[in-house]
Design a protein around this motif. Structure first.
Motif, PDB file in Angstrom:
ATOM      1  N   LYS A  13       0.954  -1.244   0.047  1.00  0.00           N
ATOM      2  CA  LYS A  13       0.232  -0.035   0.041  1.00  0.00           C
ATOM      3  C   LYS A  13       0.777   1.170  -0.088  1.00  0.00           C
ATOM      4  CE  LYS A  13      -0.639  -0.415   5.081  1.00  0.00           C
ATOM      5  NZ  LYS A  13       0.210  -1.771   5.177  1.00  0.00           N
ATOM      6  N   LEU A  14       0.401   2.371  -0.298  1.00  0.00           N
ATOM      7  CA  LEU A  14       1.085   3.633  -0.191  1.00  0.00           C
ATOM      8  C   LEU A  14       1.968   3.918   0.772  1.00  0.00           C
ATOM      9  CD1 LEU A  14       1.605   6.026  -2.241  1.00  0.00           C
ATOM     10  CD2 LEU A  14      -0.205   6.999  -1.380  1.00  0.00           C
ATOM     11  N   GLU A  15       1.209   3.581   2.091  1.00  0.00           N
ATOM     12  CA  GLU A  15       1.764   4.051   3.282  1.00  0.00           C
ATOM     13  C   GLU A  15       3.201   3.144   3.322  1.00  0.00           C
ATOM     14  OE1 GLU A  15      -1.026   3.102   2.725  1.00  0.00           O
ATOM     15  OE2 GLU A  15      -2.084   5.091   3.150  1.00  0.00           O
ATOM     16  N   ASP A  16       3.499   2.141   2.476  1.00  0.00           N
ATOM     17  CA  ASP A  16       4.911   1.326   2.508  1.00  0.00           C
ATOM     18  C   ASP A  16       5.950   2.012   2.183  1.00  0.00           C
ATOM     19  OD1 ASP A  16       3.496  -0.898   3.983  1.00  0.00           O
ATOM     20  OD2 ASP A  16       2.792  -1.600   2.035  1.00  0.00           O
ATOM     21  N   PHE A  17       5.800   2.842   1.277  1.00  0.00           N
ATOM     22  CA  PHE A  17       6.749   3.724   0.647  1.00  0.00           C
ATOM     23  C   PHE A  17       6.742   5.260   1.058  1.00  0.00           C
ATOM     24  CE2 PHE A  17       5.061   0.446  -2.061  1.00  0.00           C
ATOM     25  CZ  PHE A  17       6.251  -0.125  -2.628  1.00  0.00           C
ATOM     26  N   ASN A  41      15.105   0.026   0.173  1.00  0.00           N
ATOM     27  CA  ASN A  41      15.756   0.149  -1.394  1.00  0.00           C
ATOM     28  C   ASN A  41      14.657   1.098  -1.852  1.00  0.00           C
ATOM     29  OD1 ASN A  41      17.678  -2.127  -1.661  1.00  0.00           O
ATOM     30  ND2 ASN A  41      16.208  -3.314  -0.911  1.00  0.00           N
ATOM     31  N   LYS A  42      15.487   1.940  -2.876  1.00  0.00           N
ATOM     32  CA  LYS A  42      14.739   2.918  -3.764  1.00  0.00           C
ATOM     33  C   LYS A  42      14.061   2.194  -5.005  1.00  0.00           C
ATOM     34  CE  LYS A  42      18.225   6.422  -3.097  1.00  0.00           C
ATOM     35  NZ  LYS A  42      19.193   7.099  -3.734  1.00  0.00           N
ATOM     36  N   VAL A  43      12.786   2.745  -5.272  1.00  0.00           N
ATOM     37  CA  VAL A  43      11.856   2.564  -6.532  1.00  0.00           C
ATOM     38  C   VAL A  43      11.590   3.458  -7.145  1.00  0.00           C
ATOM     39  CG1 VAL A  43      11.170   0.039  -5.194  1.00  0.00           C
ATOM     40  CG2 VAL A  43       9.850   2.350  -5.101  1.00  0.00           C
ATOM     41  N   ALA A  44      10.971   3.271  -8.399  1.00  0.00           N
ATOM     42  CA  ALA A  44      10.392   4.509  -9.240  1.00  0.00           C
ATOM     43  C   ALA A  44       8.789   4.038  -9.083  1.00  0.00           C
ATOM     44  CB  ALA A  44      10.952   4.236 -10.724  1.00  0.00           C
ATOM     45  N   SER A  77      13.381 -10.936 -18.658  1.00  0.00           N
ATOM     46  CA  SER A  77      13.624  -9.890 -19.665  1.00  0.00           C
ATOM     47  C   SER A  77      14.699  -8.928 -19.170  1.00  0.00           C
ATOM     48  CB  SER A  77      12.427  -9.192 -20.606  1.00  0.00           C
ATOM     49  OG  SER A  77      11.798 -10.389 -21.106  1.00  0.00           O
ATOM     50  N   ARG A  78      15.989  -9.243 -19.390  1.00  0.00           N
ATOM     51  CA  ARG A  78      17.097  -8.443 -18.572  1.00  0.00           C
ATOM     52  C   ARG A  78      17.129  -6.696 -19.191  1.00  0.00           C
ATOM     53  NH1 ARG A  78      22.799 -10.805 -20.017  1.00  0.00           N
ATOM     54  NH2 ARG A  78      23.624  -8.845 -18.957  1.00  0.00           N
ATOM     55  N   PHE A  79      16.850  -6.615 -20.376  1.00  0.00           N
ATOM     56  CA  PHE A  79      17.099  -5.430 -20.603  1.00  0.00           C
ATOM     57  C   PHE A  79      15.410  -4.359 -20.769  1.00  0.00           C
ATOM     58  CE2 PHE A  79      20.834  -7.047 -22.472  1.00  0.00           C
ATOM     59  CZ  PHE A  79      21.723  -6.447 -21.609  1.00  0.00           C
ATOM     60  N   LEU A  80      14.412  -5.140 -20.167  1.00  0.00           N
ATOM     61  CA  LEU A  80      13.228  -4.417 -19.901  1.00  0.00           C
ATOM     62  C   LEU A  80      13.155  -4.032 -18.642  1.00  0.00           C
ATOM     63  CD1 LEU A  80      10.808  -6.478 -22.061  1.00  0.00           C
ATOM     64  CD2 LEU A  80      12.363  -4.570 -22.968  1.00  0.00           C
ATOM     65  N   LEU A  81      12.510  -2.887 -18.447  1.00  0.00           N
ATOM     66  CA  LEU A  81      12.319  -2.458 -16.746  1.00  0.00           C
ATOM     67  C   LEU A  81      11.516  -3.398 -15.966  1.00  0.00           C
ATOM     68  CD1 LEU A  81      13.230   0.303 -15.551  1.00  0.00           C
ATOM     69  CD2 LEU A  81      10.871   1.094 -15.813  1.00  0.00           C
ATOM     70  N   THR A  82      12.073  -3.654 -14.832  1.00  0.00           N
ATOM     71  CA  THR A  82      11.364  -4.675 -13.826  1.00  0.00           C
ATOM     72  C   THR A  82      10.327  -3.970 -13.099  1.00  0.00           C
ATOM     73  OG1 THR A  82      13.456  -5.741 -13.787  1.00  0.00           O
ATOM     74  CG2 THR A  82      11.844  -6.175 -12.126  1.00  0.00           C
ATOM     75  N   LEU A  83       9.144  -4.600 -13.144  1.00  0.00           N
ATOM     76  CA  LEU A  83       7.963  -4.293 -12.097  1.00  0.00           C
ATOM     77  C   LEU A  83       7.970  -5.090 -10.800  1.00  0.00           C
ATOM     78  CD1 LEU A  83       5.103  -2.945 -11.490  1.00  0.00           C
ATOM     79  CD2 LEU A  83       4.213  -5.000 -12.770  1.00  0.00           C
ATOM     80  N   TYR A  84       8.153  -4.489  -9.781  1.00  0.00           N
ATOM     81  CA  TYR A  84       8.235  -5.216  -8.428  1.00  0.00           C
ATOM     82  C   TYR A  84       6.938  -5.442  -7.876  1.00  0.00           C
ATOM     83  CZ  TYR A  84      13.254  -3.567  -8.701  1.00  0.00           C
ATOM     84  OH  TYR A  84      14.452  -3.343  -9.115  1.00  0.00           O
ATOM     85  N   THR A  85       6.023  -4.565  -7.997  1.00  0.00           N
ATOM     86  CA  THR A  85       4.810  -4.928  -7.415  1.00  0.00           C
ATOM     87  C   THR A  85       3.691  -3.697  -8.010  1.00  0.00           C
ATOM     88  OG1 THR A  85       3.374  -5.500  -5.427  1.00  0.00           O
ATOM     89  CG2 THR A  85       4.942  -3.543  -5.188  1.00  0.00           C
ATOM     90  N   SER A  86       2.472  -4.192  -7.619  1.00  0.00           N
ATOM     91  CA  SER A  86       1.513  -2.896  -8.099  1.00  0.00           C
ATOM     92  C   SER A  86       0.438  -2.944  -6.945  1.00  0.00           C
ATOM     93  CB  SER A  86       0.918  -3.234  -9.453  1.00  0.00           C
ATOM     94  OG  SER A  86       0.112  -4.535  -9.462  1.00  0.00           O
ATOM     95  N   TYR A  94      -1.134   2.292  -8.792  1.00  0.00           N
ATOM     96  CA  TYR A  94       0.654   2.568  -8.631  1.00  0.00           C
ATOM     97  C   TYR A  94       1.323   1.555  -9.168  1.00  0.00           C
ATOM     98  CZ  TYR A  94      -0.263   6.652  -5.446  1.00  0.00           C
ATOM     99  OH  TYR A  94      -0.717   7.712  -4.963  1.00  0.00           O
ATOM    100  N   LEU A  95       2.314   1.551  -9.858  1.00  0.00           N
ATOM    101  CA  LEU A  95       3.286   0.642 -10.386  1.00  0.00           C
ATOM    102  C   LEU A  95       4.643   0.621  -9.701  1.00  0.00           C
ATOM    103  CD1 LEU A  95       2.694   0.361 -13.967  1.00  0.00           C
ATOM    104  CD2 LEU A  95       1.581  -1.070 -12.350  1.00  0.00           C
ATOM    105  N   ALA A  96       5.258   0.040  -8.682  1.00  0.00           N
ATOM    106  CA  ALA A  96       6.653  -0.010  -8.023  1.00  0.00           C
ATOM    107  C   ALA A  96       7.484  -0.672  -9.104  1.00  0.00           C
ATOM    108  CB  ALA A  96       6.492  -0.338  -6.867  1.00  0.00           C
TER     109      ALA A  96
END
Length: 347
Positions: A13-17, A41-44, A77-86, A94-96
């Motif tokens: 949830k948003l409060e986790d970031f 850890n940092k995320v976008a 796929s190592r050269f595609l951006l990784t999605l951690y969670t949503s 939100y996409l982390a």
């Protein structure tokens, strides 16, 4: 690993970031630098506003991007951006995602002007693998440009921003679930692909960023008098339903434009208005030979050959077969199994 720790959480949830700063503005919302309180850890963190998405009729775009990112994660796929969670709140989705501290290629080029061919070679190899990986998943990007190639902490390229991507292929159901392929083995020429062949469908919408759009995409646009200006999503109104459609080849054209800009400092097509850019692209068979002739003294014959391969007719355009790039003279000394880090450039 960060991905494992994030995935181990039962529900984010948003409060986790902890939001640190704004990284950028997207079509549907903002992208934030955030710290995961659970891992440190940092995320976008990509924030997309539900009301805006619904009002613009773009729900399918958001669903498509999330679906693509999940599929890329499964395939490693190592050269595609990784999605951690949503996750989502009442108002936002939100996409982390993986945070790339090197910024994007657009910012990099604005800072240094252009790259030398030797400096760019391994990045080009990574971009080619990224686009090929996307196509293997059954998608075309439709908006390849320097802004959408990110630079990770180790100096490697990551392809992102799949908001305009389109699914053009489906896997036959009798092949079962996607096979997890070893990243290194997947790059070897002699290894057979473990991924099921795609049943291709075509796309028809006129979308993308003007200077990087292919002639096939522009076949569906309105006439000069009635051209619809680009929207915030980067799309243009489709006027000609007789358009024959397009598929993977449009991404390889766009990548050729990106390569041109990386080495020569500006895209191959320009103009004082969007309409002038479009007219130039539509007359590419005259513009490209003249342009490449003008820059021939500034680049190697090998790079000129590569550009000719990308910026050509859809039927003869390079890109569909990775083996072509392995054997191309421009990449003669490139180790496709283990692309080196470009961290020295970032320094």
């Amino acid at each position: 690993m960060l991905k494992d720790k994030l995935n181990s959480q039962k529900a984010c949830k948003l409060e986790d970031f902890e939001i640190k700063q704004k990284l950028g503005q997207g079509a549907f919302g903002e992208v934030w630098l955030a710290v995961d309180k659970f891992t440190g850890n940092k995320v976008a963190l990509k924030q997309m506003h539900k009301q805006f998405i619904i009002s613009k009729g773009k729900k399918e775009h958001v669903t498509n991007e999330k679906k693509l990112l999940n599929r890329a994660k499964i395939q490693n796929s190592r050269f595609l951006l990784t999605l951690y969670t949503s996750f989502q709140t009442i108002n936002d989705i939100y996409l982390a995602m993986e945070y790339c501290p090197g910024g994007d290629l657009r910012e990099f080029l604005e800072a240094i002007g252009s790259l030398e061919e030797e400096e760019a070679k391994l990045w080009f190899a990574e971009m080619i693998i990224a686009v090929h990986s996307l196509h293997k998943l059954g998608y075309i990007h439709r908006d390849l440009k320097p802004d959408n190639f990110l630079i990770d902490a180790k100096g490697h390229i990551k392809l992102g921003d799949f908001g305009l991507s389109k699914q053009t292929g489906t896997r036959p159901t009798n092949f079962g679930p996607p096979v997890r392929v070893n990243a290194t083995a997947a790059f070897r020429v002699r290894k057979k692909s473990l991924v099921a062949p795609l049943q291709l469908r075509k796309a028809y919408s006129v979308v993308g960023s003007p200077q990087y759009m292919s002639p096939e995409v522009l076949k569906g646009r309105e006439s000069s008098k009635g051209t619809t200006p680009p929207s915030k999503e980067g799309g243009f109104k489709l006027a000609n339903q007789q358009n024959q459609g397009y598929s993977e080849e449009v991404d390889w054209w766009s990548l050729g434009c990106v390569f041109f800009e990386c080495i020569l400092g500006e895209p191959p097509f320009s103009g004082d208005s969007v309409e002038e850019v479009f007219n130039s692209i539509e007359n590419w068979s005259e513009v490209i030979p003249e342009t490449l002739k003008l820059v021939s003294d500034s680049v190697t014959p090998e790079f000129l050959s590569l550009l000719n391969g990308f910026l050509s007719s859809a039927k003869t355009r390079i890109g569909r077969d990775l083996k072509f790039f392995y054997c191309h003279p421009f990449f003669h000394d490139t180790d496709w199994d283990s692309p080196k880090s470009f961290l020295r450039l970032l320094n």
